[in-house]
Design a protein around this motif. Structure first.
Motif, mmCIF file in Angstrom:
data_model
loop_
_atom_site.group_PDB
_atom_site.id
_atom_site.type_symbol
_atom_site.label_atom_id
_atom_site.label_comp_id
_atom_site.label_asym_id
_atom_site.label_seq_id
_atom_site.Cartn_x
_atom_site.Cartn_y
_atom_site.Cartn_z
ATOM 1 N N ALA A 37 51.225 33.301 30.705
ATOM 2 C CA ALA A 37 52.140 33.681 31.765
ATOM 3 C C ALA A 37 53.441 33.701 31.810
ATOM 4 O O ALA A 37 54.239 34.268 32.710
ATOM 5 N N ASN A 38 54.052 32.997 30.719
ATOM 6 C CA ASN A 38 55.450 33.099 30.817
ATOM 7 C C ASN A 38 56.041 34.140 30.012
ATOM 8 O O ASN A 38 57.307 34.160 29.950
ATOM 9 N N ASN A 39 55.233 35.109 29.696
ATOM 10 C CA ASN A 39 55.773 36.199 29.090
ATOM 11 C C ASN A 39 56.055 37.503 30.045
ATOM 12 O O ASN A 39 55.353 37.372 31.179
ATOM 13 N N ARG A 40 56.730 38.245 29.512
ATOM 14 C CA ARG A 40 56.858 39.800 30.553
ATOM 15 C C ARG A 40 55.573 40.395 30.410
ATOM 16 O O ARG A 40 55.195 40.715 29.003
ATOM 17 N N LEU A 41 54.766 40.827 31.312
ATOM 18 C CA LEU A 41 53.618 41.542 31.232
ATOM 19 C C LEU A 41 53.706 42.923 31.296
ATOM 20 O O LEU A 41 54.463 43.462 32.399
ATOM 21 N N ILE A 42 53.466 43.718 30.517
ATOM 22 C CA ILE A 42 53.999 45.140 30.621
ATOM 23 C C ILE A 42 52.615 45.776 31.383
ATOM 24 O O ILE A 42 51.283 45.822 30.777
ATOM 25 N N LEU A 43 52.797 46.692 32.602
ATOM 26 C CA LEU A 43 51.639 47.279 33.091
ATOM 27 C C LEU A 43 51.992 48.616 32.949
ATOM 28 O O LEU A 43 52.904 49.199 33.144
ATOM 29 N N TYR A 44 50.607 49.234 32.852
ATOM 30 C CA TYR A 44 50.533 50.813 32.454
ATOM 31 C C TYR A 44 49.620 51.512 33.324
ATOM 32 O O TYR A 44 49.386 52.676 33.032
ATOM 33 N N HIS A 45 48.719 50.840 34.173
ATOM 34 C CA HIS A 45 47.577 51.628 34.658
ATOM 35 C C HIS A 45 48.073 52.650 35.844
ATOM 36 O O HIS A 45 48.891 51.888 36.893
ATOM 37 N N GLN A 46 47.438 53.998 35.846
ATOM 38 C CA GLN A 46 47.622 54.825 36.930
ATOM 39 C C GLN A 46 46.970 54.366 37.915
ATOM 40 O O GLN A 46 47.451 54.818 39.309
ATOM 41 N N THR A 47 45.609 53.961 37.933
ATOM 42 C CA THR A 47 44.812 53.773 39.039
ATOM 43 C C THR A 47 44.556 52.331 39.312
ATOM 44 O O THR A 47 44.552 51.525 38.467
ATOM 45 N N HIS A 48 44.721 52.064 40.689
ATOM 46 C CA HIS A 48 44.650 50.681 40.960
ATOM 47 C C HIS A 48 43.196 50.278 41.564
ATOM 48 O O HIS A 48 42.389 51.229 41.930
ATOM 49 N N LEU A 49 42.892 49.161 41.592
ATOM 50 C CA LEU A 49 41.671 48.750 42.361
ATOM 51 C C LEU A 49 41.557 49.062 43.603
ATOM 52 O O LEU A 49 42.596 48.759 44.542
ATOM 53 N N PRO A 50 40.651 49.341 44.213
ATOM 54 C CA PRO A 50 40.325 49.475 45.661
ATOM 55 C C PRO A 50 40.322 48.050 46.276
ATOM 56 O O PRO A 50 39.971 47.168 45.774
ATOM 57 N N ILE A 51 41.127 48.052 47.507
ATOM 58 C CA ILE A 51 41.213 46.595 48.053
ATOM 59 C C ILE A 51 40.063 46.045 48.117
ATOM 60 O O ILE A 51 39.820 44.798 47.899
ATOM 61 N N SER A 52 38.880 46.429 48.240
ATOM 62 C CA SER A 52 37.488 45.833 48.843
ATOM 63 C C SER A 52 37.121 45.257 47.558
ATOM 64 O O SER A 52 36.149 44.297 47.684
ATOM 65 N N THR A 53 37.476 45.566 46.326
ATOM 66 C CA THR A 53 36.803 44.874 44.975
ATOM 67 C C THR A 53 37.679 43.714 44.793
ATOM 68 O O THR A 53 37.204 42.835 43.895
ATOM 69 N N THR A 54 38.869 43.418 45.331
ATOM 70 C CA THR A 54 39.704 42.409 44.820
ATOM 71 C C THR A 54 38.767 41.090 45.415
ATOM 72 O O THR A 54 38.421 40.999 46.415
#
Ligand code: BEZ
Length: 347
Positions: free
Chosen positions: A186-203
């Motif tokens: 958690a203390n690292n810089r996390l690199i994000l690359y996904h072009q598609t995000h989760l639909p709100i209903s599945t969170t």
């Protein structure tokens, strides 16, 4: 009311200008204006407020636009599907997200070609979300993606779940640890690359007791680089976490200290190789850039990325059952666990 009038209204509403709509549709401005007037007269409703520039839709116009544009898209989909039914293409057009290309896709295609030596396969690199539209327009016959989609035209088969692995630069202090915990990252810089995000209903809610003081609702940001740490008296925003990697961390009540968002997986691994941060990738990527990067297992069993096969409900390309059987043969040869499924032609 006819299709010409409706298409004229949609072009005007999309572009908020008669002249831009005329250029787009190839009709003259007086023709467009006449079609819109006829539509409004037929309906007895004013749809466009012509007295402001750019043009505005009236409240009724906004409602009509939302509903009628969905219906026109359906008409396009049905037309394209009917054309394909009457003259099915012999080629099999496959859409895929880059991460499956690093995995088993090449092997699956080779297996399919063994049983269908004359088959013509076209591969298109296309995001999970765009695959749904591409299936409807006929650009692709099948899509391999990493996200479930709820769409009345689409049927999906969950092929398998693939474990996420942590990608770290070889010089990283945690690089020697074989099994990693998200909290230690958690203390690292996390690199994000996904072009598609989760639909709100599945969170969902966090899986276990939060380890840090943050929740799975973090301060939302689209910035390429951002800090997520919250001070103890700062209230988290109520926006759900839809970015897939952040969502995974959030399920454990963890909010990474800092994130950087990049355009794709290759760029993310490039940054990891340069020591700019860490990321999580499906296990099939573990042979990429191994001169600079080590891939370590995550302890958490649910830290997985699904692989879905998508196709239209009403039109299954004749070669798709062979493709599915090629996939299962590859899984069996490699000892990969899967649940056999088949396609249904729902009419
Ligand atoms: C897989 O990795 O399971 C996979 C990748 C591409 C097509 C089918 C399956």
């Amino acid at each position: 009311m006819d299709l010409k009038q409706l298409n004229a209204f949609i072009a005007i509403a999309d572009l908020r200008s008669f002249s831009a709509a005329a250029t787009k549709t190839g009709l003259s401005q007086p023709t467009l204006s006449r079609l819109l007037k006829q539509l409004e007269t037929d309906m007895g409703v004013e749809l466009v407020d012509r007295y402001h520039r750019p043009l505005h839709l009236t409240e009724a116009g906004v409602f009509f636009y939302d509903k009628i544009s969905a219906i026109l898209t359906e008409i396009d989909t049905v037309t394209s599907m009917t054309q394909r039914l009457s003259a099915p293409s012999t080629a099999l057009n496959i859409g895929f997200v880059p991460s499956v290309l690093y995995g088993l896709l090449p092997e699956v295609i080779a297996k399919l070609k063994q049983s269908n030596p004359d088959i013509e396969v076209n591969l298109k690199d296309i995001s999970s979300y765009q695959q749904i539209e591409a299936l409807k327009t006929g650009e692709i016959d099948i899509g391999f993606g990493r996200f479930a989609h709820q769409d009345p035209w689409i049927q999906q088969i969950l092929l398998r779940h693939e474990r996420y692995m942590v990608a770290l630069s070889k010089a990283h202090a945690l690089a020697h640890i074989d099994e990693q915990r998200l909290i230690d990252l958690a203390n690292n810089r996390l690199i994000l690359y996904h072009q598609t995000h989760l639909p709100i209903s599945t969170t969902t809610q966090p899986i276990n007791t939060p380890i840090s003081n943050s929740t799975n609702h973090i301060a939302a940001t689209d910035k390429s680089s951002s800090r997520h740490k919250q001070s103890s008296n700062e209230q988290p925003s109520l926006e759900p976490v839809t970015e897939p990697l952040l969502h995974l961390f959030a399920q454990y009540g963890i909010s990474p200290f800092m994130t950087t968002t990049v355009s794709d997986l290759q760029v993310a691994l490039g940054l990891v190789a340069a020591g700019e941060g860490i990321t999580l990738v499906p296990a099939s990527l573990k042979t990429v850039r191994t001169e600079q990067i080590v891939y370590r297992r995550l302890l958490h069993e649910n830290a997985t990325s699904p692989i879905y096969l998508h196709t239209l409900k009403d039109f299954v390309h004749p070669k798709i059952p062979d493709l599915l059987s090629a996939i299962y043969q590859v899984y069996e040869r490699r000892g990969i666990t899967y649940r056999k499924q088949s396609f249904t032609l729902q009419r």
